[in-house]
Structures are given as structure tokens and as C-alpha cells.
Motif scaffolding. Structure first.
Motif, PDB file in Angstrom:
ATOM      1  N   LEU A  34      -1.674  30.549  54.800  1.00  0.00           N
ATOM      2  CA  LEU A  34      -2.728  31.548  54.920  1.00  0.00           C
ATOM      3  C   LEU A  34      -3.903  31.181  54.020  1.00  0.00           C
ATOM      4  CD1 LEU A  34       0.277  33.169  54.822  1.00  0.00           C
ATOM      5  CD2 LEU A  34      -1.233  35.013  55.532  1.00  0.00           C
ATOM      6  N   TYR A  36      -7.254  33.053  52.146  1.00  0.00           N
ATOM      7  CA  TYR A  36      -7.883  34.306  51.750  1.00  0.00           C
ATOM      8  C   TYR A  36      -9.193  33.988  51.030  1.00  0.00           C
ATOM      9  CZ  TYR A  36      -3.490  36.941  52.465  1.00  0.00           C
ATOM     10  OH  TYR A  36      -2.366  37.525  52.997  1.00  0.00           O
ATOM     11  N   GLN A  38     -11.629  35.592  48.046  1.00  0.00           N
ATOM     12  CA  GLN A  38     -11.594  36.572  46.964  1.00  0.00           C
ATOM     13  C   GLN A  38     -12.960  36.597  46.287  1.00  0.00           C
ATOM     14  OE1 GLN A  38      -8.752  35.858  43.747  1.00  0.00           O
ATOM     15  NE2 GLN A  38      -8.411  38.066  43.567  1.00  0.00           N
ATOM     16  N   LYS A  41     -12.045  41.315  43.323  1.00  0.00           N
ATOM     17  CA  LYS A  41     -10.618  41.386  43.014  1.00  0.00           C
ATOM     18  C   LYS A  41      -9.744  41.242  44.247  1.00  0.00           C
ATOM     19  CE  LYS A  41     -10.786  45.153  40.304  1.00  0.00           C
ATOM     20  NZ  LYS A  41     -10.302  46.235  39.402  1.00  0.00           N
ATOM     21  N   ALA A  42     -10.094  41.918  45.342  1.00  0.00           N
ATOM     22  CA  ALA A  42      -9.197  41.949  46.500  1.00  0.00           C
ATOM     23  C   ALA A  42      -9.319  40.695  47.352  1.00  0.00           C
ATOM     24  CB  ALA A  42      -9.498  43.172  47.361  1.00  0.00           C
ATOM     25  N   PRO A  43      -8.269  39.896  47.488  1.00  0.00           N
ATOM     26  CA  PRO A  43      -8.309  38.806  48.464  1.00  0.00           C
ATOM     27  C   PRO A  43      -8.389  39.386  49.880  1.00  0.00           C
ATOM     28  CG  PRO A  43      -6.513  38.507  46.891  1.00  0.00           C
ATOM     29  CD  PRO A  43      -7.021  39.910  46.722  1.00  0.00           C
ATOM     30  N   PHE A  45      -8.166  38.593  53.970  1.00  0.00           N
ATOM     31  CA  PHE A  45      -7.502  37.655  54.859  1.00  0.00           C
ATOM     32  C   PHE A  45      -8.501  36.923  55.737  1.00  0.00           C
ATOM     33  CE2 PHE A  45      -4.323  35.941  57.558  1.00  0.00           C
ATOM     34  CZ  PHE A  45      -4.718  36.138  58.865  1.00  0.00           C
ATOM     35  N   MET A  48      -4.264  32.763  59.396  1.00  0.00           N
ATOM     36  CA  MET A  48      -2.861  32.403  59.265  1.00  0.00           C
ATOM     37  C   MET A  48      -2.591  31.252  60.221  1.00  0.00           C
ATOM     38  SD  MET A  48       0.606  34.482  60.221  1.00  0.00           S
ATOM     39  CE  MET A  48       0.859  35.419  58.745  1.00  0.00           C
ATOM     40  N   LEU A  88      -8.558  31.165  48.388  1.00  0.00           N
ATOM     41  CA  LEU A  88      -7.158  30.998  48.027  1.00  0.00           C
ATOM     42  C   LEU A  88      -6.352  30.533  49.233  1.00  0.00           C
ATOM     43  CD1 LEU A  88      -6.726  34.347  46.063  1.00  0.00           C
ATOM     44  CD2 LEU A  88      -6.655  32.072  45.047  1.00  0.00           C
ATOM     45  N   GLU A  92       3.767  30.880  52.998  1.00  0.00           N
ATOM     46  CA  GLU A  92       4.887  31.791  53.142  1.00  0.00           C
ATOM     47  C   GLU A  92       6.109  30.984  53.573  1.00  0.00           C
ATOM     48  OE1 GLU A  92       4.597  34.602  56.325  1.00  0.00           O
ATOM     49  OE2 GLU A  92       5.964  36.001  55.359  1.00  0.00           O
ATOM     50  N   LYS A  99       7.690  36.410  50.001  1.00  0.00           N
ATOM     51  CA  LYS A  99       6.564  36.277  49.074  1.00  0.00           C
ATOM     52  C   LYS A  99       5.643  35.147  49.512  1.00  0.00           C
ATOM     53  CE  LYS A  99       8.929  33.022  46.026  1.00  0.00           C
ATOM     54  NZ  LYS A  99       9.587  32.839  44.715  1.00  0.00           N
ATOM     55  N   LEU A 100       4.391  35.247  49.042  1.00  0.00           N
ATOM     56  CA  LEU A 100       3.416  34.173  49.214  1.00  0.00           C
ATOM     57  C   LEU A 100       3.348  33.359  47.926  1.00  0.00           C
ATOM     58  CD1 LEU A 100       0.486  36.106  50.957  1.00  0.00           C
ATOM     59  CD2 LEU A 100       2.202  34.635  52.021  1.00  0.00           C
ATOM     60  N   PHE A 102       0.820  30.988  46.015  1.00  0.00           N
ATOM     61  CA  PHE A 102      -0.610  30.705  46.031  1.00  0.00           C
ATOM     62  C   PHE A 102      -0.955  29.454  45.249  1.00  0.00           C
ATOM     63  CE2 PHE A 102      -2.868  34.303  47.889  1.00  0.00           C
ATOM     64  CZ  PHE A 102      -1.898  35.274  47.937  1.00  0.00           C
ATOM     65  N   GLY A 103      -2.042  28.792  45.672  1.00  0.00           N
ATOM     66  CA  GLY A 103      -2.684  27.799  44.840  1.00  0.00           C
ATOM     67  C   GLY A 103      -3.607  28.487  43.843  1.00  0.00           C
ATOM     68  N   LYS A 104      -4.270  27.675  43.003  1.00  0.00           N
ATOM     69  CA  LYS A 104      -5.158  28.249  41.989  1.00  0.00           C
ATOM     70  C   LYS A 104      -6.491  28.685  42.567  1.00  0.00           C
ATOM     71  CE  LYS A 104      -3.371  25.901  37.924  1.00  0.00           C
ATOM     72  NZ  LYS A 104      -3.687  25.102  36.723  1.00  0.00           N
TER      73      LYS A 104
ATOM     74  N   TYR B  35       1.705  41.511  43.050  1.00  0.00           N
ATOM     75  CA  TYR B  35       1.388  40.195  42.501  1.00  0.00           C
ATOM     76  C   TYR B  35       0.620  40.402  41.198  1.00  0.00           C
ATOM     77  CZ  TYR B  35       2.366  38.197  47.156  1.00  0.00           C
ATOM     78  OH  TYR B  35       2.960  37.817  48.336  1.00  0.00           O
ATOM     79  N   GLN B  41      -6.253  31.668  37.777  1.00  0.00           N
ATOM     80  CA  GLN B  41      -5.016  31.323  38.488  1.00  0.00           C
ATOM     81  C   GLN B  41      -4.963  32.054  39.829  1.00  0.00           C
ATOM     82  OE1 GLN B  41      -2.791  29.086  37.077  1.00  0.00           O
ATOM     83  NE2 GLN B  41      -4.364  28.920  35.489  1.00  0.00           N
ATOM     84  N   GLY B  42      -4.095  31.566  40.713  1.00  0.00           N
ATOM     85  CA  GLY B  42      -3.826  32.309  41.933  1.00  0.00           C
ATOM     86  C   GLY B  42      -2.850  33.425  41.645  1.00  0.00           C
ATOM     87  N   PHE B  45       3.714  36.121  42.565  1.00  0.00           N
ATOM     88  CA  PHE B  45       4.587  37.154  43.114  1.00  0.00           C
ATOM     89  C   PHE B  45       5.397  37.837  42.021  1.00  0.00           C
ATOM     90  CE2 PHE B  45       7.445  39.164  45.998  1.00  0.00           C
ATOM     91  CZ  PHE B  45       8.724  38.999  45.479  1.00  0.00           C
ATOM     92  N   GLY B 105      -4.953  45.024  48.217  1.00  0.00           N
ATOM     93  CA  GLY B 105      -5.801  46.045  47.632  1.00  0.00           C
ATOM     94  C   GLY B 105      -6.742  45.430  46.627  1.00  0.00           C
ATOM     95  N   PRO B 106      -7.621  46.271  46.022  1.00  0.00           N
ATOM     96  CA  PRO B 106      -8.628  45.763  45.091  1.00  0.00           C
ATOM     97  C   PRO B 106      -8.083  45.423  43.711  1.00  0.00           C
ATOM     98  CG  PRO B 106      -8.806  48.126  45.297  1.00  0.00           C
ATOM     99  CD  PRO B 106      -7.771  47.706  46.279  1.00  0.00           C
TER     100      PRO B 106
END
Lengths: 112, 113
Positions: A34, A36, A38, A41-43, A45, A48, A88, A92, A99-100, A102-104, B35, B41-42, B45, B105-106
Motif C-alpha cells: 500500500l 499512503y 501523509q 498527521k493522518a496518512p 490512502f 493498494m 509512506l 501487509e 498489521k501493516l 511501514f517504511g520510513k 500504530y 519514522q514510519g 504497529f 485517523g489524524p
């Protein structure tokens, strides 16, 4: 251990440029990848991807997955200042947790 | 609701205090995830709920962290005896069911002084 690596970590371009963001992964039991965006704050989508070689496209953004070489790219054409964000990549896995991993992220700055 | 909501947006607390962070998922979504994202960083989880039960809590860093979802909707992440290293953005995501796209969410930005 599952791992997702993004490159570059940071990128500065001018409006109108085309950019390619990279994501490579090493995971057991891959299910999907996936992307995203950002901004604060909120990633949010974007895409996919589950199958190799099938490009997903949304406006100026597109993405493709290579399951043999274990990587994905996200392309943005004709960049705009509003594209400035952290992008990001997450993977999955299946057969266990949902869980996902993530990369940095890649921090993209588009200058006017 | 229209999207995932989290409260508070920001929380400043002192080392050693207890905090609660709340997540309200998209209506009808049965799966909920927490998360934690540190600067640069990403997201990492923490825990995943399917309905009311924690299906995977393997990401919780230690026993100071706990999360509940008693009615299968709203979830609360609880942190006891906060430490400065707990400072981060705590993100919540939900999906219609497991193995579907997660919507975030935010976040709550937690600062432990």
C-alpha cells in the motif's frame, strides 16, 4: 524480520517535474503493498497493489508492483506544491496478523 | 462518522502520569488498529482488534500499554506511568473487515515532559 525500505528518504523538486519514489520489501507471506500520503498527521490512502505488473493510476499518480524483484514504485507527473508530503509505503502480510509494516517514508518537497 | 476520529489531538503530560487516547472508527468497520509514529519514522504497529477482542497485541512495547474496545466500536489506548520515550504520534486506523484497506485517523500527538 519483515522489512520495508524506501528511497530516497528526501527529495526536493520544482513544480512540473516528474518524480519516482521507490519501495523495496522483504517479508514472509506477502499479501499486498500500500502507498499512503501523509501531509500532517493522518496518512491518506493512495493505492493498494496485489498483482505484479498491473499499473494503478489516479490522476497524476501511478504505481506498479514487481513481486519477483520485491519492489514497487510510485510516480508523480507534473508535480504541484500540493504534492509536498511524506509518502509512506507499507506491506501487509497474510496468515497471521493483519498489521501493516511501514517504511520510513520519502519526504517530497515541491518548490514553486 | 465520515472518517476515523481521534481525541485529543494533542496531549502533554508529565513523566509518570497515566493517559488515555481515544479512537472512533468509521461506522461499520469491524477491524481497528493502533500504530505509533516517532519523528522521522514510519508508523509502527501496536495492536489490532477484530470486533471486541484483541486479535494481535504483539506490538505493544511493554505492560504499561493496554488497549480496549468493549463494544466493538470506540477504542481506548491506555498508557500507565508514562516515560519521555513514549512521546510520539499515536495513530488509529480502521477497516471494514480484516484484510481490507486501513483508513487512518489524524492521530494524537503525545508529549511526555
Amino acid at each position: 524480520e519483515d522489512k520495508v525500505v524506501q528511497s530516497p528518504l528526501s527529495l526536493v523538486v520544482h513544480e512540473g517535474d516528474t518524480v519516482t519514489l521507490n519501495c523495496s520489501y522483504e517479508v514472509t507471506n506477502f499479501r499486498s503493498l500500500l502507498w499512503y500520503k501523509q501531509e500532517k498527521k493522518a496518512p491518506t490512502f493512495l493505492f493498494m497493489l496485489t498483482s505484479s505488473g498491473i499499473e494503478k493510476k489516479s490522476g497524476r499518480l501511478s504505481s506498479i508492483l514487481d513481486k519477483k524483484e520485491l519492489f514497487s514504485i510510485l510516480n508523480i507527473t507534473a508535480t504541484q506544491t500540493g504534492d509536498s508530503a511524506v509518502y509512506l509505503c507499507a506491506v501487509e502480510t497474510q496468515g497471521g496478523s493483519e498489521k501493516l509494516v511501514f517504511g520510513k517514508g520519502t519526504k517530497l518537497t515541491v518548490n514553486p | 462518522g465520515a472518517g476515523v476520529s481521534q481525541t485529543p489531538s494533542n496531549k502533554v503530560t508529565e513523566k509518570g502520569k497515566y493517559v488515555e487516547l481515544r479512537c472512533d472508527p468509521i461506522s461499520g468497520h469491524t477491524a481497528l488498529y493502533w500504530y505509533r509514529q516517532s519523528l522521522g519514522q514510519g508508523p509502527e504497529f501496536l495492536i489490532y482488534f477484530q470486533g471486541t477482542g484483541a486479535a494481535d497485541d504483539s506490538g505493544l512495547p511493554n505492560d504499561r500499554f493496554f488497549a480496549v474496545r468493549p463494544e466493538g466500536s470506540v477504542s481506548t489506548l491506555k498508557i500507565q506511568r508514562t516515560e519521555r520515550g513514549d512521546s510520539a504520534v499515536y495513530l488509529c486506523a480502521s477497516s471494514r473487515t480484516y484484510q481490507e484497506t486501513q483508513y487512518f485517523g489524524p492521530g494524537t500527538r503525545l508529549l511526555v515532559l
